[in-house]
Design a protein around this motif. Structure first.
Motif, PDB file in Angstrom:
ATOM      1  N   LEU A   1      15.680   9.708  33.975  1.00 26.40           N
ATOM      2  CA  LEU A   1      14.524   9.520  34.727  1.00 26.40           C
ATOM      3  C   LEU A   1      13.742  10.943  34.943  1.00 26.40           C
ATOM      4  N   LEU A   2      12.848  11.014  34.822  1.00 24.34           N
ATOM      5  CA  LEU A   2      12.090  12.347  34.960  1.00 24.34           C
ATOM      6  C   LEU A   2      11.320  12.308  36.203  1.00 24.34           C
ATOM      7  N   PRO A   3      11.165  13.552  36.829  1.00 25.81           N
ATOM      8  CA  PRO A   3      10.410  13.577  38.144  1.00 25.81           C
ATOM      9  C   PRO A   3       8.948  13.684  38.106  1.00 25.81           C
ATOM     10  N   ILE A   4       8.463  12.556  37.278  1.00 25.88           N
ATOM     11  CA  ILE A   4       6.831  12.703  37.247  1.00 25.88           C
ATOM     12  C   ILE A   4       6.173  11.347  37.862  1.00 25.88           C
ATOM     13  N   ALA A   5       5.725  11.725  38.916  1.00 24.28           N
ATOM     14  CA  ALA A   5       4.835  10.666  39.589  1.00 24.28           C
ATOM     15  C   ALA A   5       3.518  10.618  38.956  1.00 24.28           C
ATOM     16  N   THR A   6       2.679  11.524  38.632  1.00 23.87           N
ATOM     17  CA  THR A   6       1.356  11.297  37.992  1.00 23.87           C
ATOM     18  C   THR A   6       1.058  12.288  36.725  1.00 23.87           C
TER      19      THR A   6
ATOM     20  N   ASP B   1     -21.191  11.453  22.938  1.00 25.02           N
ATOM     21  CA  ASP B   1     -21.098  10.791  24.223  1.00 25.02           C
ATOM     22  C   ASP B   1     -20.173   9.654  24.112  1.00 25.02           C
ATOM     23  N   PRO B   2     -19.093   9.492  24.952  1.00 21.12           N
ATOM     24  CA  PRO B   2     -18.198   8.182  24.768  1.00 21.12           C
ATOM     25  C   PRO B   2     -18.913   6.813  25.289  1.00 21.12           C
ATOM     26  N   ILE B   3     -18.261   5.821  24.772  1.00 25.44           N
ATOM     27  CA  ILE B   3     -18.803   4.759  25.244  1.00 25.44           C
ATOM     28  C   ILE B   3     -17.943   4.279  26.692  1.00 25.44           C
ATOM     29  N   LEU B   4     -16.861   4.760  26.666  1.00 25.17           N
ATOM     30  CA  LEU B   4     -15.833   4.385  27.621  1.00 25.17           C
ATOM     31  C   LEU B   4     -15.023   5.744  27.907  1.00 25.17           C
ATOM     32  N   ASP B   5     -14.991   6.402  28.977  1.00 22.31           N
ATOM     33  CA  ASP B   5     -13.936   7.407  29.125  1.00 22.31           C
ATOM     34  C   ASP B   5     -13.093   7.159  30.435  1.00 22.31           C
ATOM     35  N   THR B   6     -11.685   6.640  30.173  1.00 23.95           N
ATOM     36  CA  THR B   6     -10.518   6.410  31.313  1.00 23.95           C
ATOM     37  C   THR B   6      -9.805   7.748  31.484  1.00 23.95           C
ATOM     38  N   VAL B   7     -10.049   8.770  30.993  1.00 18.46           N
ATOM     39  CA  VAL B   7      -9.030   9.737  31.007  1.00 18.46           C
ATOM     40  C   VAL B   7      -9.350  10.631  32.636  1.00 18.46           C
ATOM     41  N   GLY B   8      -8.011  10.587  33.312  1.00 17.16           N
ATOM     42  CA  GLY B   8      -8.111  11.170  34.394  1.00 17.16           C
ATOM     43  C   GLY B   8      -6.911  11.158  35.060  1.00 17.16           C
ATOM     44  N   THR B   9      -6.474  11.613  36.336  1.00 12.14           N
ATOM     45  CA  THR B   9      -5.090  11.605  36.943  1.00 12.14           C
ATOM     46  C   THR B   9      -4.720  10.085  37.420  1.00 12.14           C
ATOM     47  N   MET B  10      -3.721   9.771  36.820  1.00 13.35           N
ATOM     48  CA  MET B  10      -3.154   8.323  37.038  1.00 13.35           C
ATOM     49  C   MET B  10      -1.837   8.297  37.335  1.00 13.35           C
ATOM     50  N   PRO B  11      -1.367   7.316  38.040  1.00 17.27           N
ATOM     51  CA  PRO B  11       0.015   7.048  38.133  1.00 17.27           C
ATOM     52  C   PRO B  11       0.984   6.912  36.927  1.00 17.27           C
ATOM     53  N   TYR B  12       2.110   7.517  36.773  1.00 19.58           N
ATOM     54  CA  TYR B  12       2.857   7.522  35.588  1.00 19.58           C
ATOM     55  C   TYR B  12       3.134   6.165  35.325  1.00 19.58           C
ATOM     56  N   ALA B  13       3.413   5.330  36.052  1.00 18.12           N
ATOM     57  CA  ALA B  13       3.722   3.753  35.956  1.00 18.12           C
ATOM     58  C   ALA B  13       2.555   3.098  35.146  1.00 18.12           C
ATOM     59  N   ALA B  14       1.358   3.718  35.043  1.00 17.71           N
ATOM     60  CA  ALA B  14      -0.021   2.944  34.412  1.00 17.71           C
ATOM     61  C   ALA B  14       0.011   3.845  33.118  1.00 17.71           C
ATOM     62  N   ILE B  15       1.104   4.248  32.503  1.00 16.65           N
ATOM     63  CA  ILE B  15       1.010   5.194  31.253  1.00 16.65           C
ATOM     64  C   ILE B  15       0.471   4.210  29.938  1.00 16.65           C
ATOM     65  N   GLY B  16       1.022   2.928  30.127  1.00 17.76           N
ATOM     66  CA  GLY B  16       0.397   2.045  29.209  1.00 17.76           C
ATOM     67  C   GLY B  16      -1.239   1.973  28.827  1.00 17.76           C
ATOM     68  N   ALA B  17      -1.854   2.417  29.940  1.00 15.99           N
ATOM     69  CA  ALA B  17      -3.192   2.403  29.638  1.00 15.99           C
ATOM     70  C   ALA B  17      -3.777   3.585  28.774  1.00 15.99           C
ATOM     71  N   VAL B  18      -3.050   4.393  28.413  1.00 19.90           N
ATOM     72  CA  VAL B  18      -3.420   5.369  27.503  1.00 19.90           C
ATOM     73  C   VAL B  18      -3.628   4.733  26.214  1.00 19.90           C
ATOM     74  N   HIS B  19      -2.724   4.072  25.748  1.00 14.34           N
ATOM     75  CA  HIS B  19      -3.151   3.521  24.202  1.00 14.34           C
ATOM     76  C   HIS B  19      -3.455   2.095  24.494  1.00 14.34           C
ATOM     77  N   ALA B  20      -3.254   1.378  25.622  1.00 16.86           N
ATOM     78  CA  ALA B  20      -3.740  -0.018  25.866  1.00 16.86           C
ATOM     79  C   ALA B  20      -3.303  -0.821  24.544  1.00 16.86           C
ATOM     80  N   ASP B  21      -2.134  -0.683  24.170  1.00 17.21           N
ATOM     81  CA  ASP B  21      -1.745  -1.596  23.010  1.00 17.21           C
ATOM     82  C   ASP B  21      -1.758  -3.068  23.169  1.00 17.21           C
ATOM     83  N   PRO B  22      -1.838  -3.945  22.362  1.00 17.52           N
ATOM     84  CA  PRO B  22      -1.928  -5.407  22.577  1.00 17.52           C
ATOM     85  C   PRO B  22      -0.619  -5.792  23.150  1.00 17.52           C
TER      86      PRO B  22
END
Length: 457
Positions: A205-210, A291-312
């Motif tokens: 486990l790596l010491p990454i919180a965000t 100009d993006p339709i949607l921009d979700t890039v920013g600081t996030m909790p590591y536990a939400a990393i699945g949102a980066v690809h948003a795979d089905p």
């Protein structure tokens, strides 16, 4: 008179006596074997819902005595065809997790998914090196090597395994680590199920919180501009920055964000282990591309990393293909636009390129069977076998992969090559690694019990 084959004498009552979990024959309610890819046909002699490692040992022993093979299934991602000469061991019920904050490790059972580890580790400010889809099983991902959203910054996920418990083809439950059964430990990281059925693993486990991460989605009209800007931008990226780009055709269905539903978009994914200010500066050329339709890039909790690809997350019928690239030039973009551009009628739902290099390209502390670390990027295509595209999707996936001949040596990654075809499997390894995996398979599986599915033989 022809002698009866051992499998014809196999007694399901005997098998049920040996197994603590449930055993299902084709007539039983619990038999259906649909995995994540519902297009894969699997009709094993029986399905075993393993309760623990002892059940796996018993299943392997029964198979060996009755001239059967054993295939394994946790979440069904990466499934391949299984026929009536096999037992299918489902490990999805083996879900124990033990977090050790002091040692920064997680001990996980064979049925654990990455999202479960993310949630268990997050309260301690720790993070597992998962893939882009946290709904995927931990063990199958690790045995295939595993490249995730931080592969450049932190490396291959299997490089962060400390030890395994595994049932070998001769029916023994053994411990494998750098100091015990080291050859087995080498081959389990990258060799998929070639050398055994993993029942438990201990991972770092790596010491990454965000982290600074997310995705920007651009309209199809900007596809060429964004793709070419992304390709040039990758030449400048520091090793602590990860990215992928995908041309996507998402359906107009519940769960798909309204700005993306029913249209073609280009997604640029990004993740960086640095300060938000520096990460934002590195990303600036892409933000300026259109100009993006949607921009979700920013600081996030590591536990939400699945949102980066948003795979089905829901099962669906698909055909997939992938290949490693040794050259990421403008010609690659030309071919993607030719096969999957916004004006092309296609059954390709997703065409993705993941940038490699960085830590992935470096030799790990403990050698493994993960090969082709010198690849520049990985191309992956998915065709959904929906009624309007089922007749063209498979051919278009193959045609796109074939179009990369000038930019690829045909090499593959195991986790993107779900197949029992030995030619496909062979492309996942260099000759020396493939030969050594084959030799170890003979040593640990003399009866050929594991000679099923995606294994080197």
């Amino acid at each position: 008179m022809t002698a009866a084959h051992p499998i014809d004498r196999a007694d399901v009552a005997e098998l049920r006596e040996r197994i603590r979990g449930a055993v299902h024959r084709p007539v039983d309610h619990g038999y259906p074997t649909v995995g994540f890819n519902v297009a894969v046909d699997r009709r094993p002699w029986a399905v075993i819902d393993a309760h623990d490692a002892g059940d796996v040992v018993a299943a392997v022993g029964f198979a060996g005595a009755n001239d059967m093979t054993v295939a394994v299934h946790a979440t069904g991602h990466g499934a391949v065809t299984v026929d009536g000469t096999s037992l299918l061991v489902r490990t999805s019920g083996m879900t124990a997790i033990e977090i050790d904050p002091r040692e920064r490790t997680a001990r996980v059972g064979a049925g654990v998914r990455w999202q479960q580890v993310l949630e268990a580790a997050a309260p301690h400010g720790l993070a597992p090196l998962c893939g882009s889809a946290p709904s995927v099983g931990v063990i199958g991902f690790l045995t295939g090597g595993g490249i995730g959203p931080l592969v450049r910054a932190v490396g291959c996920s299997s490089d962060h395994v400390r030890e395994f418990e595994v049932v070998t083809g001769d029916g023994r439950l053994v411990h494998a680590s750098p100091s015990e059964n080291a050859e087995l430990f080498w081959g389990l990281r990258g060799g998929k199920a070639t050398l055994g059925v993993v029942t438990e693993a201990v991972i770092d486990l790596l010491p990454i919180a965000t982290l600074y991460a997310g995705a920007m989605y651009f309209d199809a009209a900007d596809a060429e501009v964004v793709l070419r800007r992304w390709r040039a931008w990758t030449d400048t990226l520091p090793d602590d920055a990860d990215t992928s780009v995908a041309v996507m055709r998402l359906p107009d269905l519940p769960g798909v964000p309204a700005p993306l539903a029913g249209r073609t978009t280009v997604a640029v994914r990004y993740a960086a282990l640095t300060t938000p200010e520096r990460a934002e500066a590195v990303l600036a050329p892409i933000r300026a591309a259109a100009d993006p339709i949607l921009d979700t890039v920013g600081t996030m909790p590591y536990a939400a990393i699945g949102a980066v690809h948003a795979d089905p997350v829901d099962p669906m019928p698909v055909v997939e293909g992938g290949v490693l690239l040794r050259d990421l030039s403008d010609g690659v973009v030309d071919e993607i636009l030719r096969h999957a551009g916004p004006d092309v009628r296609t059954g390709l739902a997703v065409v993705e390129i993941r940038l490699l290099g960085g830590r992935f390209a470096q030799a790990p502390r403990v050698d493994s069977a993960v090969c082709h670390r010198d690849a520049v990027a990985h191309l992956y295509a998915v065709g959904v076998l929906a009624p309007e595209a089922a007749d063209i999707a498979a051919g278009q996936v193959s045609a796109l992969v074939a179009s990369m001949a000038d930019y690829s040596d045909g090499r593959r990654l195991p986790n993107f090559s779900a197949s029992s075809d030995q030619a496909v499997i062979a492309a996942c390894y260099d000759e020396e690694t493939r030969s050594w995996l084959s030799a170890l398979a003979v040593r640990f599986d003399r009866r050929g019990v594991l000679r099923a599915g995606q294994v080197v033989r």
